[in-house]
Design a protein around this motif. Structure first.
Motif, PDB file in Angstrom:
ATOM      1  N   ALA A 188       0.830  -1.220   0.000  1.00 22.05           N
ATOM      2  CA  ALA A 188       0.000   0.000   0.000  1.00 22.05           C
ATOM      3  C   ALA A 188       0.861   1.265   0.000  1.00 22.05           C
ATOM      4  O   ALA A 188       0.350   2.362  -0.211  1.00 22.05           O
ATOM      5  N   CYS A 189       2.169   1.091   0.228  1.00 22.14           N
ATOM      6  CA  CYS A 189       3.023   2.256   0.519  1.00 22.14           C
ATOM      7  C   CYS A 189       3.697   2.816  -0.725  1.00 22.14           C
ATOM      8  O   CYS A 189       4.919   2.990  -0.767  1.00 22.14           O
ATOM      9  N   PHE A 190       2.894   3.091  -1.739  1.00 24.30           N
ATOM     10  CA  PHE A 190       3.468   3.686  -2.954  1.00 24.30           C
ATOM     11  C   PHE A 190       3.613   5.195  -2.789  1.00 24.30           C
ATOM     12  O   PHE A 190       2.946   5.816  -1.956  1.00 24.30           O
ATOM     13  N   ILE A 191       4.529   5.753  -3.578  1.00 22.36           N
ATOM     14  CA  ILE A 191       4.704   7.208  -3.584  1.00 22.36           C
ATOM     15  C   ILE A 191       4.359   7.698  -4.983  1.00 22.36           C
ATOM     16  O   ILE A 191       4.886   7.178  -5.972  1.00 22.36           O
ATOM     17  N   THR A 192       3.458   8.661  -5.071  1.00 25.86           N
ATOM     18  CA  THR A 192       3.010   9.156  -6.380  1.00 25.86           C
ATOM     19  C   THR A 192       4.061  10.102  -6.963  1.00 25.86           C
ATOM     20  O   THR A 192       4.983  10.556  -6.268  1.00 25.86           O
ATOM     21  N   ASP A 193       3.893  10.443  -8.242  1.00 21.31           N
ATOM     22  CA  ASP A 193       4.824  11.391  -8.882  1.00 21.31           C
ATOM     23  C   ASP A 193       4.795  12.754  -8.182  1.00 21.31           C
ATOM     24  O   ASP A 193       5.829  13.397  -8.016  1.00 21.31           O
TER      25      ASP A 193
ATOM     26  N   VAL B  62       6.973   1.623  -4.680  1.00 23.93           N
ATOM     27  CA  VAL B  62       6.554   1.146  -3.354  1.00 23.93           C
ATOM     28  C   VAL B  62       7.737   1.232  -2.384  1.00 23.93           C
ATOM     29  O   VAL B  62       8.797   0.659  -2.626  1.00 23.93           O
ATOM     30  N   LEU B  63       7.528   1.943  -1.277  1.00 24.59           N
ATOM     31  CA  LEU B  63       8.601   2.156  -0.291  1.00 24.59           C
ATOM     32  C   LEU B  63       8.532   1.075   0.796  1.00 24.59           C
ATOM     33  O   LEU B  63       8.295   1.360   1.971  1.00 24.59           O
ATOM     34  N   HIS B  64       8.782  -0.168   0.369  1.00 24.62           N
ATOM     35  CA  HIS B  64       8.673  -1.297   1.313  1.00 24.62           C
ATOM     36  C   HIS B  64       9.512  -1.066   2.574  1.00 24.62           C
ATOM     37  O   HIS B  64       9.057  -1.258   3.702  1.00 24.62           O
ATOM     38  N   ASP B  65      10.788  -0.721   2.356  1.00 26.72           N
ATOM     39  CA  ASP B  65      11.748  -0.763   3.464  1.00 26.72           C
ATOM     40  C   ASP B  65      11.560   0.341   4.494  1.00 26.72           C
ATOM     41  O   ASP B  65      12.133   0.293   5.586  1.00 26.72           O
ATOM     42  N   SER B  66      10.753   1.326   4.144  1.00 24.53           N
ATOM     43  CA  SER B  66      10.540   2.416   5.109  1.00 24.53           C
ATOM     44  C   SER B  66       9.616   1.996   6.252  1.00 24.53           C
ATOM     45  O   SER B  66       9.634   2.614   7.323  1.00 24.53           O
ATOM     46  N   LEU B  67       8.791   0.967   6.010  1.00 25.75           N
ATOM     47  CA  LEU B  67       7.729   0.699   6.989  1.00 25.75           C
ATOM     48  C   LEU B  67       8.247   0.304   8.385  1.00 25.75           C
ATOM     49  O   LEU B  67       7.750   0.827   9.390  1.00 25.75           O
ATOM     50  N   PRO B  68       9.254  -0.591   8.508  1.00 25.04           N
ATOM     51  CA  PRO B  68       9.714  -0.890   9.876  1.00 25.04           C
ATOM     52  C   PRO B  68      10.286   0.333  10.596  1.00 25.04           C
ATOM     53  O   PRO B  68      10.081   0.488  11.806  1.00 25.04           O
ATOM     54  N   VAL B  69      10.968   1.203   9.853  1.00 32.50           N
ATOM     55  CA  VAL B  69      11.519   2.404  10.503  1.00 32.50           C
ATOM     56  C   VAL B  69      10.370   3.335  10.898  1.00 32.50           C
ATOM     57  O   VAL B  69      10.344   3.879  12.017  1.00 32.50           O
ATOM     58  N   ALA B  70       9.404   3.483   9.988  1.00 31.84           N
ATOM     59  CA  ALA B  70       8.258   4.352  10.292  1.00 31.84           C
ATOM     60  C   ALA B  70       7.531   3.863  11.543  1.00 31.84           C
ATOM     61  O   ALA B  70       7.099   4.671  12.377  1.00 31.84           O
ATOM     62  N   TRP B  71       7.427   2.571  11.688  1.00 32.67           N
ATOM     63  CA  TRP B  71       6.759   2.008  12.879  1.00 32.67           C
ATOM     64  C   TRP B  71       7.517   2.371  14.158  1.00 32.67           C
ATOM     65  O   TRP B  71       6.912   2.626  15.205  1.00 32.67           O
ATOM     66  N   LEU B  72       8.850   2.417  14.075  1.00 38.72           N
ATOM     67  CA  LEU B  72       9.628   2.828  15.265  1.00 38.72           C
ATOM     68  C   LEU B  72       9.338   4.283  15.618  1.00 38.72           C
ATOM     69  O   LEU B  72       9.431   4.688  16.777  1.00 38.72           O
ATOM     70  N   LEU B  73       8.978   5.068  14.604  1.00 37.31           N
ATOM     71  CA  LEU B  73       8.727   6.496  14.829  1.00 37.31           C
ATOM     72  C   LEU B  73       7.282   6.753  15.259  1.00 37.31           C
ATOM     73  O   LEU B  73       7.015   7.698  16.001  1.00 37.31           O
ATOM     74  N   ASP B  74       6.373   5.939  14.760  1.00 41.45           N
ATOM     75  CA  ASP B  74       4.954   6.140  15.067  1.00 41.45           C
ATOM     76  C   ASP B  74       4.231   4.803  14.868  1.00 41.45           C
ATOM     77  O   ASP B  74       3.957   4.401  13.729  1.00 41.45           O
ATOM     78  N   GLU B  75       3.913   4.163  15.972  1.00 38.51           N
ATOM     79  CA  GLU B  75       3.324   2.812  15.905  1.00 38.51           C
ATOM     80  C   GLU B  75       1.997   2.779  15.159  1.00 38.51           C
ATOM     81  O   GLU B  75       1.578   1.730  14.676  1.00 38.51           O
ATOM     82  N   THR B  76       1.321   3.949  15.091  1.00 37.26           N
ATOM     83  CA  THR B  76      -0.008   3.949  14.472  1.00 37.26           C
ATOM     84  C   THR B  76       0.057   3.853  12.946  1.00 37.26           C
ATOM     85  O   THR B  76      -0.974   3.809  12.284  1.00 37.26           O
TER      86      THR B  76
END
Ligand code: RIB
Ligand code: CA
Length: 318
Positions: free
Chosen positions: A202-207, A245-259
């Protein structure tokens, strides 16, 4: 004073690894202690200089150690024919890596596993390990240093999927590149958080959002926009998605904001024998196996929140 969470990043840099390191670079509550590299998107002798380059781009001065060049059991990947080079570019950085200067630093003269152990031993608190490539280094570390397991807060990794795949129809790439290593990790006693395709797709980034990186992040933002170009074109063409799709950002983002994600807690194992399914993360969402839950699995992500974090993060470089 703000309490910072100590982390180690284990990466196969990589376009989306580059974006996950952006979040780390800008995070005020993360204390990056070490970075280790692994084969995956490219050979480790490409992912290592890429990692050094990207850390220098972000002004981060941390020890980097080169890790595994091959899976624990499977043969090494032949990168002359591997499809990842079409996705991440031959250089792993969307074919624009040469826009950055060659790294001035060298990797430390230590294995990735030993650097992980050193960073963990020297840290007063428990360490969080974030992995965004195959889990080979992590498996080697867990086997080599059983006494240090209790000092690992958790392993938060991008990989796997309860449903579907992106390497085979039921296999995600990071797990598929070293299923045996992943199974060692799942069977370990360390707390595990899996950020797989169920949430990351779901974590795509648009142009327009990529343009916002360029508009808000100075030369760094412009580089990231370019780095994402080929990767984005491929996701649009093959995945029918509006962007990369920014797959690898999700674990780091979770450390910053669990929601940013919704997690399920369940038993996960890696299929090691399947002819078509070797590397599939078999995820027992209904508790059918009656085996104890061993992993928190991200099932949903808040895309807009995640992309907003990147646009905020890149402002540091304006
Ligand atoms: O399946 C996505 C993963 O594979 C990401 O970590 C990406 O960088 C690639 O390694
Ligand atoms: Ca990766």
């Amino acid at each position: 004073m703000l309490k910072k969470r100590p982390i180690i990043m284990d990466v196969d840099t990589g376009v989306d690894d580059t974006l996950s390191l952006l979040l780390v670079a800008a995070a005020e509550n993360l204390d990056l202690k070490a970075v280790t590299t692994v084969f995956g998107n490219c050979a480790v002798d490409v992912t290592t200089p890429n990692t050094l380059k990207i850390l220098e781009l972000y002004g981060m001065d941390v020890p980097v150690a080169a890790g595994a060049y091959r899976p624990v059991i499977d043969p090494p990947i032949d990168y002359s024919i591997a499809p990842m080079v079409d996705i991440h570019g031959r250089d792993g950085l969307g074919n624009v890596g040469d826009r950055l200067p060659a790294p001035t630093k060298q990797p430390v003269n230590m294995t990735a596993v030993d650097l992980m152990a050193k960073a963990i031993k020297e840290c007063d608190e428990k360490m969080t390990i974030v992995a965004t490539g195959p889990l080979t280094n992590i498996a080697h570390f867990l086997l080599a240093y059983p006494d240090l397991h209790e000092k690992v807060e958790c392993i938060a990794f991008m990989g796997g999927a309860a449903f579907g795949g992106n390497m085979g129809f039921s296999v995600e790439a990071n797990i598929g590149h070293d299923p045996d290593a992943a199974q060692i990790v799942f069977m370990s006693d360390v707390p595990k958080y899996m950020f797989g395709l169920d949430a990351t797709m779901a974590c795509f980034i648009t142009d327009d959002e990529r343009q916002a990186l360029a508009d808000n992040g100075g030369e760094t933002g412009k580089f990231l926009q370019a780095c994402l170009q080929q990767y984005s074109d491929i996701y649009k063409a093959l995945g029918g998605l509006p962007g990369a799709v920014l797959h690898d950002s999700l674990p780091v983002a979770w450390l910053l904001d669990e929601t940013v994600v919704e997690l399920a807690h369940c038993h996960v194992e890696v299929e090691l024998k399947g002819v078509k399914t070797r590397g599939c993360t078999v995820t027992d969402l209904r508790g059918y196996s009656k085996k104890p839950a061993n992993t928190y699995v991200a099932m949903k992500a808040d895309r807009e929140k995640l992309i907003g974090m990147h646009i905020e993060a890149v402002k540091k470089f304006n």
